[in-house]
Design an enzyme around this catalytic site. Structure first.
Site, PDB file in Angstrom:
ATOM      1  N   ASN A 114       0.878  -1.171   0.000  1.00  0.00           N
ATOM      2  CA  ASN A 114       0.000   0.000   0.000  1.00  0.00           C
ATOM      3  C   ASN A 114       0.912   1.218   0.000  1.00  0.00           C
ATOM      4  O   ASN A 114       1.460   1.604   1.029  1.00  0.00           O
ATOM      5  CB  ASN A 114      -0.895  -0.036   1.251  1.00  0.00           C
ATOM      6  CG  ASN A 114      -1.856   1.137   1.301  1.00  0.00           C
ATOM      7  OD1 ASN A 114      -1.791   2.046   0.474  1.00  0.00           O
ATOM      8  ND2 ASN A 114      -2.730   1.124   2.275  1.00  0.00           N
ATOM      9  N   ARG A 139      -2.630  -2.009  -3.382  1.00  0.00           N
ATOM     10  CA  ARG A 139      -3.868  -1.271  -3.131  1.00  0.00           C
ATOM     11  C   ARG A 139      -3.855  -0.025  -4.007  1.00  0.00           C
ATOM     12  O   ARG A 139      -2.877   0.729  -4.024  1.00  0.00           O
ATOM     13  CB  ARG A 139      -3.942  -0.849  -1.671  1.00  0.00           C
ATOM     14  CG  ARG A 139      -5.095   0.082  -1.424  1.00  0.00           C
ATOM     15  CD  ARG A 139      -5.235   0.399   0.040  1.00  0.00           C
ATOM     16  NE  ARG A 139      -6.412   1.213   0.248  1.00  0.00           N
ATOM     17  CZ  ARG A 139      -6.384   2.446   0.746  1.00  0.00           C
ATOM     18  NH1 ARG A 139      -5.236   3.009   1.078  1.00  0.00           N
ATOM     19  NH2 ARG A 139      -7.500   3.113   0.908  1.00  0.00           N
ATOM     20  N   HIS A 145     -13.291   2.233   0.549  1.00  0.00           N
ATOM     21  CA  HIS A 145     -13.283   1.137   1.538  1.00  0.00           C
ATOM     22  C   HIS A 145     -13.889  -0.138   0.941  1.00  0.00           C
ATOM     23  O   HIS A 145     -14.328  -1.017   1.678  1.00  0.00           O
ATOM     24  CB  HIS A 145     -14.132   1.481   2.788  1.00  0.00           C
ATOM     25  CG  HIS A 145     -13.525   2.489   3.701  1.00  0.00           C
ATOM     26  ND1 HIS A 145     -14.309   3.340   4.451  1.00  0.00           N
ATOM     27  CD2 HIS A 145     -12.237   2.766   4.017  1.00  0.00           C
ATOM     28  CE1 HIS A 145     -13.517   4.124   5.184  1.00  0.00           C
ATOM     29  NE2 HIS A 145     -12.268   3.788   4.934  1.00  0.00           N
ATOM     30  N   ARG A 183     -12.830  14.437   8.917  1.00  0.00           N
ATOM     31  CA  ARG A 183     -13.656  14.836   7.757  1.00  0.00           C
ATOM     32  C   ARG A 183     -15.102  15.030   8.184  1.00  0.00           C
ATOM     33  O   ARG A 183     -15.633  14.267   8.987  1.00  0.00           O
ATOM     34  CB  ARG A 183     -13.614  13.761   6.666  1.00  0.00           C
ATOM     35  CG  ARG A 183     -12.284  13.659   5.975  1.00  0.00           C
ATOM     36  CD  ARG A 183     -12.307  12.573   4.915  1.00  0.00           C
ATOM     37  NE  ARG A 183     -11.107  11.767   5.016  1.00  0.00           N
ATOM     38  CZ  ARG A 183     -11.038  10.475   4.750  1.00  0.00           C
ATOM     39  NH1 ARG A 183     -12.105   9.806   4.347  1.00  0.00           N
ATOM     40  NH2 ARG A 183      -9.913   9.834   4.875  1.00  0.00           N
ATOM     41  N   GLU A 204      -7.978  -5.750   5.219  1.00  0.00           N
ATOM     42  CA  GLU A 204      -7.904  -5.345   3.814  1.00  0.00           C
ATOM     43  C   GLU A 204      -6.722  -5.985   3.098  1.00  0.00           C
ATOM     44  O   GLU A 204      -6.827  -6.360   1.934  1.00  0.00           O
ATOM     45  CB  GLU A 204      -7.846  -3.816   3.719  1.00  0.00           C
ATOM     46  CG  GLU A 204      -9.187  -3.191   4.090  1.00  0.00           C
ATOM     47  CD  GLU A 204      -9.119  -1.692   4.319  1.00  0.00           C
ATOM     48  OE1 GLU A 204      -8.775  -1.279   5.444  1.00  0.00           O
ATOM     49  OE2 GLU A 204      -9.404  -0.941   3.392  1.00  0.00           O
TER      50      GLU A 204
END
Ligand code: ADP
Length: 400
Positions: A7, A93, A182, A243, A386
Site C-alpha cells: 500500500n 492497493r 473502503h 472529515r 484489507e
C-alpha cells in the site's frame, strides 16, 4: 511461495507478506517519512510459535525506489524472504479505479495507463499508488502484479444510487458521480459475514459499517454493493476523525464568502479540521469518549453526532434493501467500541435491530454476534483485513 501486498502512499509504504497456501502473515511493516532525512522502517516478523518482534530502524530514504529496496533488505535480513524468486505475486492497493476497473486487474502497461487516467479523480492517492507499482515492477519484472481498487466493489451500484442531481454532462464529461471507497473492507467483511452464517454471500442482504478514522457505510443486496456513503471523494457520508461527511453543499460557498478563505483552504478545513476533531478538538474516538466521560459537553456532542449519522444511514439503507439479514460493524471503532456500537443501534428495535449488552461487551477477536437471541437481524462485529483481501484477490486473479 509468497504474496507481497503493498500500500504505497505519498510518503509511506505499508506492506504485508503472506504465505500462499494458508494466507498466513509472515511479515508486515511500515516505512514512513519517504523523502526525509529520518525515514523510519518498522518491520514485524510473524510466526515462530507466536513470536512477534518489531524491528525499528531509521535512515534517509530519498524516494520510493530506495524505500522498497530497504524493505527488501530487511526482509532478507529477517529471513522472511530470501529472494524475489520466492514471490508468487505482488498485490497493490489502488484507491481509485474510476469506472474502468470493476474488479482487480493484472498489471499491464494498459492498466497503468488506466490508473493514471483515474488519478484525475484521486490526485493525492493514485499517483502514490502508481509509484509503488512502477518501482515494484522495476525490481521484480518477472513477478506478476495485481492492482486491487478501493472503488471496485461499489461498481455494482445502480445509476439511481451513483448519480448526483447535477447537469448530466458533468457525469459524462468529468466523471462526477458516487464511486465509494473502503470497497475492499466492505467486501471482506461481507464475505466473512456469509462464512459466519454458513450461507452463500449471494443470498444475503447486509449493511456494513466501516468505522475507523475514515468511515463509510454500504448497502449490500445479495452480495453486491447497491449504495455507499462515500461519494466522488472520501469526504461524503458519515462523520469521520477529521472529515465532515455530509454537508449542505452551500456551506463551502458560505464559508468562502464569510471567512475570506480560498477554495483550497475550505477543502482543507472540511478534510482535516472537521468531523470529531472539528466538534471537540480530538479525532481519536478513544479520546472523544474519554472527554465525554469526563463531562466535556463537546466530547459528548461529537460522539452523539457521530452515532446519530450512522443511525440515519442504517435507516436509509434498510429502506434501500427492504429487508436485512445482518448489520456488520468493522474498523477500529466498529471493532473495539461497545459503547459506540450500542449507540449506533439505539432506538432501532422497531426495525428489528437490537444489541445484547453482555454479548456486545464481550465481543472480541474474530467474528462475533451481539444481537439478543431471537432478534430478527443479526448484528455482527467482524475485524476487517484489507491486506488479506488484497492477497486473496491477487491470488484469484493470477490463478484464474
Ligand atoms: P484507519 O481508518 O486509520 O485505518 P482504524 O480503523 O485503525 O483507522 O480506526 C482508528 C479509530 O479507531 C480511532 O478513532 C481510534 O480511536 C478508534 N479505536 C480503536 N480502539 C478503540 C476503542 N477501544 N474504543 C473506541 N475507539 C477505538
Amino acid at each position: 511461495m509468497k504474496i507481497l501486498v503493498i500500500n504505497s502512499g505519498s510518503s509511506s509504504i505499508k506492506y504485508r507478506l503472506f504465505g500462499m497456501e494458508d494466507c498466513a502473515t509472515h511479515a508486515s511493516g511500515l516505512l514512513e517519512r519517504i523523502g526525509e532525512a529520518n525515514g523510519r522502517l518498522t518491520h514485524h516478523v510473524h510466526g515462530g510459535a507466536g513470536e512477534y518482534r518489531p524491528w525499528v530502524q531509521e535512515r534517509a530514504v530519498p524516494d520510493h525506489r530506495q524505500g522498497l529496496a530497504w524493505i527488501g533488505e530487511v526482509m532478507r535480513a529477517s529471513r522472511v524472504l530470501q529472494g524475489l524468486g520466492e514471490l508468487y505475486a505482488i498485490g497493490h492497493r489502488v484507491v481509485h479505479g474510476g469506472e474502468t476497473f470493476k474488479a482487480p486487474a493484472l498489471v499491464t502497461d494498459q492498466v497503468i495507463e488506466g490508473i493514471r487516467r483515474a488519478a484525475a479523480l484521486a490526485p493525492l492517492h493514485n499517483p502514490a499508488n502508481l509509484l509503488g507499482i512502477e518501482v515494484a515492477r522495476e525490481f521484480a519484472p518477472e513477478v506478476p502484479q495485481v492492482a486491487v481498487f478501493d472503488t471496485a466493489f461499489h461498481q455494482t451500484m445502480p445509476a439511481r444510487a451513483f448519480l448526483y442531481a447535477l447537469p448530466y454532462e458533468l457525469y459524462e464529461g468529468l466523471g462526477v458521480r458516487r464511486y465509494g471507497f473502503h470497497g475492499t473492507s466492505h467486501h471482506y467483511v461481507a464475505k466473512e459475514a456469509a462464512r459466519f452464517q454458513g450461507r452463500p454471500l449471494e443470498s444475503l442482504d447486509l449493511i456494513t459499517l466501516h468505522l475507523g478514522n475514515g468511515a463509510s457505510a454500504a448497502a449490500i443486496r445479495r452480495g453486491q454493493s447497491v449504495d455507499t456513503s462515500m461519494g466522488l471523494t472520501p469526504l461524503e457520508g458519515l462523520v469521520m476523525g477529521t472529515r465532515s461527511g455530509d454537508l449542505d453543499p452551500a456551506i463551502p460557498f458560505f464559508l468562502a464568502q464569510r471567512t475570506g478563505k480560498s477554495l483550497a483552504e475550505v477543502e482543507k478545513l472540511l478534510n482535516e479540521a472537521s468531523g470529531l476533531k472539528g466538534l471537540c478538538g480530538r479525532n481519536d474516538m478513544r479520546e472523544v469518549l474519554g472527554l465525554a466521560e469526563a463531562g466535556d459537553p463537546n466530547g459528548r456532542l461529537a460522539a452523539e453526532v457521530f452515532c446519530y449519522r450512522v443511525r440515519k444511514y442504517i435507516g436509509a439503507y434498510l429502506a434501500v434493501l427492504g429487508r436485512l439479514d445482518a448489520l456488520v460493524f468493522t474498523g477500529g471503532i466498529g471493532e473495539n467500541s461497545p459503547a459506540i456500537r450500542a449507540r449506533c443501534c439505539e432506538g432501532l428495535a422497531g426495525l428489528g435491530i437490537l444489541v445484547d449488552p453482555d454479548r456486545n461487551e464481550a465481543a472480541a477477536d474474530g467474528p462475533c454476534e451481539i444481537q439478543p437471541a431471537g432478534a430478527a437481524v443479526q448484528v455482527l462485529v467482524i475485524p476487517t483485513n484489507e491486506e488479506l483481501e488484497i492477497a486473496r484477490q491477487t491470488l484469484e486473479i493470477i490463478a484464474g
